[in-house]
Design an enzyme around this catalytic site. Structure first.
Site, PDB file in Angstrom:
ATOM      1  N   ILE A 153       0.579 179.687 -29.762  1.00 51.93           N
ATOM      2  CA  ILE A 153       2.016 179.654 -30.031  1.00 51.93           C
ATOM      3  C   ILE A 153       2.292 178.983 -31.374  1.00 51.93           C
ATOM      4  O   ILE A 153       3.065 179.489 -32.188  1.00 51.93           O
ATOM      5  CB  ILE A 153       2.766 178.948 -28.875  1.00 51.93           C
ATOM      6  CG1 ILE A 153       2.562 179.755 -27.584  1.00 51.93           C
ATOM      7  CG2 ILE A 153       4.246 178.798 -29.189  1.00 51.93           C
ATOM      8  CD1 ILE A 153       3.081 179.103 -26.320  1.00 51.93           C
ATOM      9  N   ASP A 172      -3.597 169.132 -35.821  1.00 50.55           N
ATOM     10  CA  ASP A 172      -4.333 169.638 -34.668  1.00 50.55           C
ATOM     11  C   ASP A 172      -5.798 169.303 -34.915  1.00 50.55           C
ATOM     12  O   ASP A 172      -6.431 169.864 -35.815  1.00 50.55           O
ATOM     13  CB  ASP A 172      -4.142 171.168 -34.555  1.00 50.55           C
ATOM     14  CG  ASP A 172      -4.794 171.753 -33.304  1.00 50.55           C
ATOM     15  OD1 ASP A 172      -5.823 171.207 -32.862  1.00 50.55           O
ATOM     16  OD2 ASP A 172      -4.286 172.770 -32.793  1.00 50.55           O
ATOM     17  N   CYS A 231       8.966 172.907 -26.999  1.00 47.84           N
ATOM     18  CA  CYS A 231       8.909 174.063 -26.087  1.00 47.84           C
ATOM     19  C   CYS A 231       7.546 174.106 -25.422  1.00 47.84           C
ATOM     20  O   CYS A 231       7.115 175.175 -24.983  1.00 47.84           O
ATOM     21  CB  CYS A 231       9.060 175.361 -26.871  1.00 47.84           C
ATOM     22  SG  CYS A 231      10.720 175.717 -27.318  1.00 47.84           S
ATOM     23  N   ASP A 257      13.060 172.205 -24.355  1.00 47.65           N
ATOM     24  CA  ASP A 257      13.023 173.273 -23.334  1.00 47.65           C
ATOM     25  C   ASP A 257      12.306 172.751 -22.099  1.00 47.65           C
ATOM     26  O   ASP A 257      12.387 173.344 -21.033  1.00 47.65           O
ATOM     27  CB  ASP A 257      12.269 174.488 -23.893  1.00 47.65           C
ATOM     28  CG  ASP A 257      12.227 175.636 -22.898  1.00 47.65           C
ATOM     29  OD1 ASP A 257      13.289 175.966 -22.334  1.00 47.65           O
ATOM     30  OD2 ASP A 257      11.135 176.186 -22.658  1.00 47.65           O
ATOM     31  N   GLU A 262      10.734 167.993 -13.993  1.00 42.19           N
ATOM     32  CA  GLU A 262      11.448 169.272 -13.841  1.00 42.19           C
ATOM     33  C   GLU A 262      11.546 169.632 -12.374  1.00 42.19           C
ATOM     34  O   GLU A 262      10.616 169.327 -11.619  1.00 42.19           O
ATOM     35  CB  GLU A 262      10.712 170.371 -14.616  1.00 42.19           C
ATOM     36  CG  GLU A 262      10.770 170.155 -16.114  1.00 42.19           C
ATOM     37  CD  GLU A 262      10.141 171.300 -16.919  1.00 42.19           C
ATOM     38  OE1 GLU A 262       9.870 172.375 -16.343  1.00 42.19           O
ATOM     39  OE2 GLU A 262       9.927 171.115 -18.121  1.00 42.19           O
ATOM     40  N   HIS A 280      13.576 175.212 -19.348  1.00 46.37           N
ATOM     41  CA  HIS A 280      12.217 175.783 -19.386  1.00 46.37           C
ATOM     42  C   HIS A 280      12.288 177.309 -19.493  1.00 46.37           C
ATOM     43  O   HIS A 280      11.729 178.032 -18.661  1.00 46.37           O
ATOM     44  CB  HIS A 280      11.408 175.347 -18.158  1.00 46.37           C
ATOM     45  CG  HIS A 280       9.927 175.386 -18.382  1.00 46.37           C
ATOM     46  ND1 HIS A 280       9.056 174.472 -17.864  1.00 46.37           N
ATOM     47  CD2 HIS A 280       9.146 176.256 -19.074  1.00 46.37           C
ATOM     48  CE1 HIS A 280       7.820 174.765 -18.211  1.00 46.37           C
ATOM     49  NE2 HIS A 280       7.849 175.859 -18.960  1.00 46.37           N
ATOM     50  N   LEU A 281      12.982 177.742 -20.538  1.00 40.80           N
ATOM     51  CA  LEU A 281      13.199 179.187 -20.730  1.00 40.80           C
ATOM     52  C   LEU A 281      12.244 179.786 -21.750  1.00 40.80           C
ATOM     53  O   LEU A 281      12.379 180.967 -22.086  1.00 40.80           O
ATOM     54  CB  LEU A 281      14.637 179.429 -21.245  1.00 40.80           C
ATOM     55  CG  LEU A 281      15.788 179.194 -20.279  1.00 40.80           C
ATOM     56  CD1 LEU A 281      17.110 179.600 -20.929  1.00 40.80           C
ATOM     57  CD2 LEU A 281      15.581 180.015 -18.997  1.00 40.80           C
ATOM     58  N   ALA A 283       9.430 181.075 -21.869  1.00 40.27           N
ATOM     59  CA  ALA A 283       8.725 182.334 -21.587  1.00 40.27           C
ATOM     60  C   ALA A 283       9.660 183.398 -21.028  1.00 40.27           C
ATOM     61  O   ALA A 283       9.205 184.482 -20.649  1.00 40.27           O
ATOM     62  CB  ALA A 283       7.612 182.066 -20.593  1.00 40.27           C
TER      63      ALA A 283
HETATM   64  N1  LIG Z   1       8.214 176.494 -22.638  1.00 40.84           N
HETATM   65  C1  LIG Z   1       7.544 177.458 -22.079  1.00 40.84           C
HETATM   66  O1  LIG Z   1       8.049 178.214 -21.262  1.00 40.84           O
HETATM   67  C2  LIG Z   1       6.127 177.676 -22.455  1.00 40.84           C
HETATM   68  C3  LIG Z   1       5.620 178.985 -22.508  1.00 40.84           C
HETATM   69  C4  LIG Z   1       4.285 179.180 -22.862  1.00 40.84           C
HETATM   70  C5  LIG Z   1       3.492 178.090 -23.146  1.00 40.84           C
HETATM   71  N2  LIG Z   1       4.013 176.845 -23.056  1.00 40.84           N
HETATM   72  C6  LIG Z   1       3.174 175.685 -23.366  1.00 40.84           C
HETATM   73  O2  LIG Z   1       2.940 175.639 -24.768  1.00 40.84           O
HETATM   74  C7  LIG Z   1       1.753 174.916 -25.032  1.00 40.84           C
HETATM   75  C8  LIG Z   1       0.927 175.597 -26.103  1.00 40.84           C
HETATM   76  O3  LIG Z   1       0.488 176.858 -25.635  1.00 40.84           O
HETATM   77  P1  LIG Z   1      -0.558 177.709 -26.491  1.00 40.84           P
HETATM   78  O4  LIG Z   1      -0.678 179.017 -25.834  1.00 40.84           O
HETATM   79  O5  LIG Z   1      -0.229 177.661 -27.919  1.00 40.84           O
HETATM   80  O6  LIG Z   1      -1.887 176.871 -26.220  1.00 40.84           O
HETATM   81  P2  LIG Z   1      -3.214 176.894 -27.086  1.00 40.84           P
HETATM   82  O7  LIG Z   1      -4.251 176.332 -26.218  1.00 40.84           O
HETATM   83  O8  LIG Z   1      -3.424 178.192 -27.736  1.00 40.84           O
HETATM   84  O9  LIG Z   1      -2.903 175.840 -28.240  1.00 40.84           O
HETATM   85  C9  LIG Z   1      -2.819 174.467 -28.017  1.00 40.84           C
HETATM   86  C10 LIG Z   1      -3.233 173.784 -29.281  1.00 40.84           C
HETATM   87  O10 LIG Z   1      -3.078 172.379 -29.100  1.00 40.84           O
HETATM   88  C11 LIG Z   1      -4.126 171.763 -29.799  1.00 40.84           C
HETATM   89  N3  LIG Z   1      -4.336 170.410 -29.361  1.00 40.84           N
HETATM   90  C12 LIG Z   1      -5.043 169.976 -28.282  1.00 40.84           C
HETATM   91  N4  LIG Z   1      -5.045 168.633 -28.257  1.00 40.84           N
HETATM   92  C13 LIG Z   1      -4.328 168.224 -29.326  1.00 40.84           C
HETATM   93  C14 LIG Z   1      -3.986 166.942 -29.824  1.00 40.84           C
HETATM   94  N5  LIG Z   1      -4.396 165.823 -29.217  1.00 40.84           N
HETATM   95  N6  LIG Z   1      -3.229 166.875 -30.926  1.00 40.84           N
HETATM   96  C15 LIG Z   1      -2.812 167.995 -31.560  1.00 40.84           C
HETATM   97  N7  LIG Z   1      -3.135 169.241 -31.146  1.00 40.84           N
HETATM   98  C16 LIG Z   1      -3.880 169.346 -30.038  1.00 40.84           C
HETATM   99  C17 LIG Z   1      -5.317 172.654 -29.517  1.00 40.84           C
HETATM  100  O11 LIG Z   1      -6.346 172.454 -30.462  1.00 40.84           O
HETATM  101  C18 LIG Z   1      -4.698 174.029 -29.637  1.00 40.84           C
HETATM  102  O12 LIG Z   1      -4.832 174.546 -30.933  1.00 40.84           O
HETATM  103  C19 LIG Z   1       1.063 174.765 -23.675  1.00 40.84           C
HETATM  104  O13 LIG Z   1       1.339 173.475 -23.177  1.00 40.84           O
HETATM  105  C20 LIG Z   1       1.781 175.762 -22.800  1.00 40.84           C
HETATM  106  O14 LIG Z   1       1.746 175.384 -21.466  1.00 40.84           O
HETATM  107  C21 LIG Z   1       5.304 176.612 -22.730  1.00 40.84           C
HETATM  108  O1  LIG Z   2       6.701 180.826 -16.064  1.00 40.56           O
HETATM  109  C1  LIG Z   2       7.512 180.284 -16.827  1.00 40.56           C
HETATM  110  O2  LIG Z   2       8.695 180.565 -16.884  1.00 40.56           O
HETATM  111  C2  LIG Z   2       7.048 179.187 -17.788  1.00 40.56           C
HETATM  112  C3  LIG Z   2       5.744 179.505 -18.403  1.00 40.56           C
HETATM  113  C4  LIG Z   2       5.234 178.487 -19.382  1.00 40.56           C
HETATM  114  O3  LIG Z   2       5.556 177.185 -19.113  1.00 40.56           O
HETATM  115  C5  LIG Z   2       3.750 178.651 -19.553  1.00 40.56           C
HETATM  116  O4  LIG Z   2       3.067 177.642 -19.659  1.00 40.56           O
HETATM  117  O5  LIG Z   2       3.304 179.799 -19.636  1.00 40.56           O
END
Ligand SMILES: NC(=O)c1ccc[n+]([C@@H]2O[C@H](COP(=O)([O-])OP(=O)(O)OC[C@H]3O[C@@H](n4cnc5c(N)ncnc54)[C@H](O)[C@@H]3O)[C@@H](O)[C@H]2O)c1
Ligand SMILES: O=C(O)CC[C@@H](O)C(=O)O
Length: 527
Positions: A153, A172, A231, A257, A262, A280-281, A283
């Site tokens: 992301i 990172d 987010c 978000d 929660e 938490h929107l 996704a």
């Molecule tokens: N709000 C939502 O609805 C929603 C939707 C999808 C994902 N998410 C969340 O978003 C986050 C990121 O998802 P993603 O798919 O990009 O994950 P990802 O695993 O692809 O990326 C996470 C990144 O964080 C880095 N990281 C790990 N430890 C770290 C640290 N101590 N300091 C800095 N960086 C560090 C990793 O190296 C990696 O590059 C996850 O927590 C996921 O659950 C939230």
């Molecule tokens: O299912 C959802 O709506 C949230 C998903 C999101 O938090 C995720 O980590 O993929």
């Protein structure tokens, strides 16, 4: 064959149920149940498909003897007790890419909402105030975006921000300098990011290292007028310190978000000027929900119907194409592990898995996991390929992997060796016709045996008359011999005999066999 049964326990795009049915699973969609209701129901299911509402706890896993796979339609799996699932041998999968674009877009949307105070401007305009002078925004062009977490992301957010002519700095620890260049971002340390960013956006999982990464102390290091977006996961930002920063005016805006607790139905942040939030929107777009629903159903059905493993968090991946090639190897590996486990009485500090020839071309991880499962099953019958590597680690068993690409006597070979108090002992097997597992060597002696069903292993002195005596003994006890496999170190030296028999061998028969002249050891085996 009975169809695998899957429960979808969270609101999910209907494509998931359709895919499960098309792929040969029975599926029930029952959402919004209490943990107690789920505990009462889960026992009959092989698969559980969830989003974030269902919390898969130890209690739910304890009530799920048939459960083989949990599929999360989304990325974060913090609602699943993965160690407990692993210990029970349940595969946990997620869909790591299906909602990345959508979530990145939500972060960008929140960045603009903060820059132009859109929610409050909207509310006041609709309240009839026409507050033309109350909302002086900022441009994002030319500003610095600080990215904490540059994974799936984070990297999409970076590309969008670069398109908006922002400068992007990223913290990172796992970001390589090459990848930073490829992404067009500057890799910095956390303090560097905090001191330079006009906007900070978080995209890491919640771990011991990232919890509270924007603590009161770190928030104090940010530029005055910084705007913060989260987010990713609640718990990355200290919410009380965020409120203080907003109240004091040091932080110009914050958009969450996700919250530490929660659903966040009450928070000291609610009503704070320049604070905006969504429930938490991240996704929640049609596209992302179709993506994750299709993907989770395909992955779970693949696993339940054909053994393919994709995006598992507690097991090596195994594509649907790889699965048929690897299956006979996994059967061979498990049998060899089990043979060594059944024949080793001493403690084993180290096990080595050595592949030779064609076996080296395959994904080694499932082969290793299968050896460990076979080896450890002697100690506990709940061991499978998912929990075996964890159990091995827990028990301090060192696992070594060795590959020799060139062929030896066989075109493909798997050798399992254990280090014991009395030295290194090894067994080896191959695949006949690429599918039939066959033992070909045992403790340095060439044999050829199919390891299956009830068997007897006998070590004796190589002397005339022994085969007749053992045959007579088994015959007198009503035990029919299926196959007879002999091997010896040298003429007149130590010989091994592996017999497959049609019924279990009792302690009494084993004792009588042990008393036959020249016999050094007798053991009943089962596969
Ligand atoms: N709000 C939502 O609805 C929603 C939707 C999808 C994902 N998410 C969340 O978003 C986050 C990121 O998802 P993603 O798919 O990009 O994950 P990802 O695993 O692809 O990326 C996470 C990144 O964080 C880095 N990281 C790990 N430890 C770290 C640290 N101590 N300091 C800095 N960086 C560090 C990793 O190296 C990696 O590059 C996850 O927590 C996921 O659950 C939230
Ligand atoms: O299912 C959802 O709506 C949230 C998903 C999101 O938090 C995720 O980590 O993929």
């Amino acid at each position: 064959m009975t169809k695998p049964k899957v429960l979808i326990s969270d609101k999910m795009d209907p494509n998931a149920a359709r895919i499960f049915e098309e792929r040969g699973c029975d599926v029930d969609v029952i959402t919004g149940e209490t943990p107690e209701q789920l505990i009462a129901r889960i026992g009959e299911y092989d698969g559980l498909a969830i989003r974030s509402s269902t919390k898969v706890t130890q209690a739910i896993l304890d009530a799920a003897p048939n459960l083989k796979v949990i599929g999360r339609a989304g990325i974060g799996v913090d609602n699943v007790d993965i160690p407990a699932a692993s210990a029970k041998g349940v595969v946990v999968m997620n869909t790591p890419f299906g909602n990345s674009i959508t979530t990145a877009e939500h972060a960008i949307a929140l960045m603009f909402a903060l820059a132009r105070q859109l929610p409050e401007a909207n509310a006041q305009t609709q309240a009839g105030l026409w507050p033309k002078n109350g909302f002086m925004g900022v441009e994002v062009t030319g500003k610095t975006l600080g990215l904490i977490g540059a994974g799936n992301i984070g990297s999409i957010v970076a590309s969008r921000a670069l398109g908006l002519k922002m400068k992007v700095v990223a913290f990172d620890p796992f970001l390589t300098p090459e990848r930073a260049v490829e992404m067009g971002v500057e890799k910095v340390d956390l303090d560097g990011l905090l001191s330079r960013a006009d906007f900070i956006t978080l995209h890491t999982p919640l771990t011991d290292q990232t919890r509270n990464i924007l603590s009161a102390e770190n928030l104090a290091k940010t530029r005055k007028g910084v705007r913060i977006i989260n987010c990713a996961r609640g718990g990355l930002v200290d919410e009380a310190a965020l409120k203080e920063g907003l109240d004091s005016g040091h932080i110009a805006g914050a958009a969450l978000d996700v919250f530490q607790t929660e659903p966040a139905k009450d928070s000291p942040l609610f009503g704070t000027p320049n604070f905006i939030c969504t429930p938490h929107l991240g996704a929640s777009t049609t596209e992302a929900q179709v993506n994750v629903a299709l993907q989770v159903a395909e992955q779970m059905a693949d696993f339940l119907v054909s053994g393919g493993v994709t995006n598992a968090l507690n097991m090596p991946s195994l594509s649907a194409e790889e699965a048929p090639k690897l299956k006979p190897y996994m059967a061979l590996a498990e049998k060899l592990g089990s043979l060594v486990g059944q024949l080793t009485r001493d403690s084993v500090p180290r096990i080595s898995i050595h592949t030779e020839g064609a076996a080296t071309e395959l994904n080694q991880k499932p082969i290793v996991a299968a050896v460990l499962a076979g080896f450890l099953r002697v100690q506990s019958d709940t061991v499978n390929m998912v929990n075996a590597p964890f159990l091995a680690k827990e028990r301090g068993l060192e696992v070594r992997e060795v590959k020799t690409e060139r062929e030896g006597d066989y075109h493909t070979l798997v050798r399992v060796s254990v280090k014991t108090e009395s030295g290194e002992r090894s067994v080896a097997g191959t695949l006949f016709n690429n599918v039939e597992p066959r033992l070909v060597e045992m403790f340095g002696i060439k044999v050829e045996a199919d390891l299956s069903g009830h068997m007897m292993y006998i070590v004796n002195e190589d002397a005339p008359g022994f085969i007749g005596r053992i045959g007579t003994l088994l015959g007198e006890n009503g035990i029919n011999i299926g196959t007879f496999n002999l091997g010896r170190r040298n003429t007149g030296g130590e010989a091994v005999l592996l017999l497959s028999v049609d019924s279990p061998v009792s302690e009494n028969v084993l004792k009588q066999a042990c008393e036959l002249p020249g016999v050094k050891m007798v053991k009943a085996l089962s596969f």
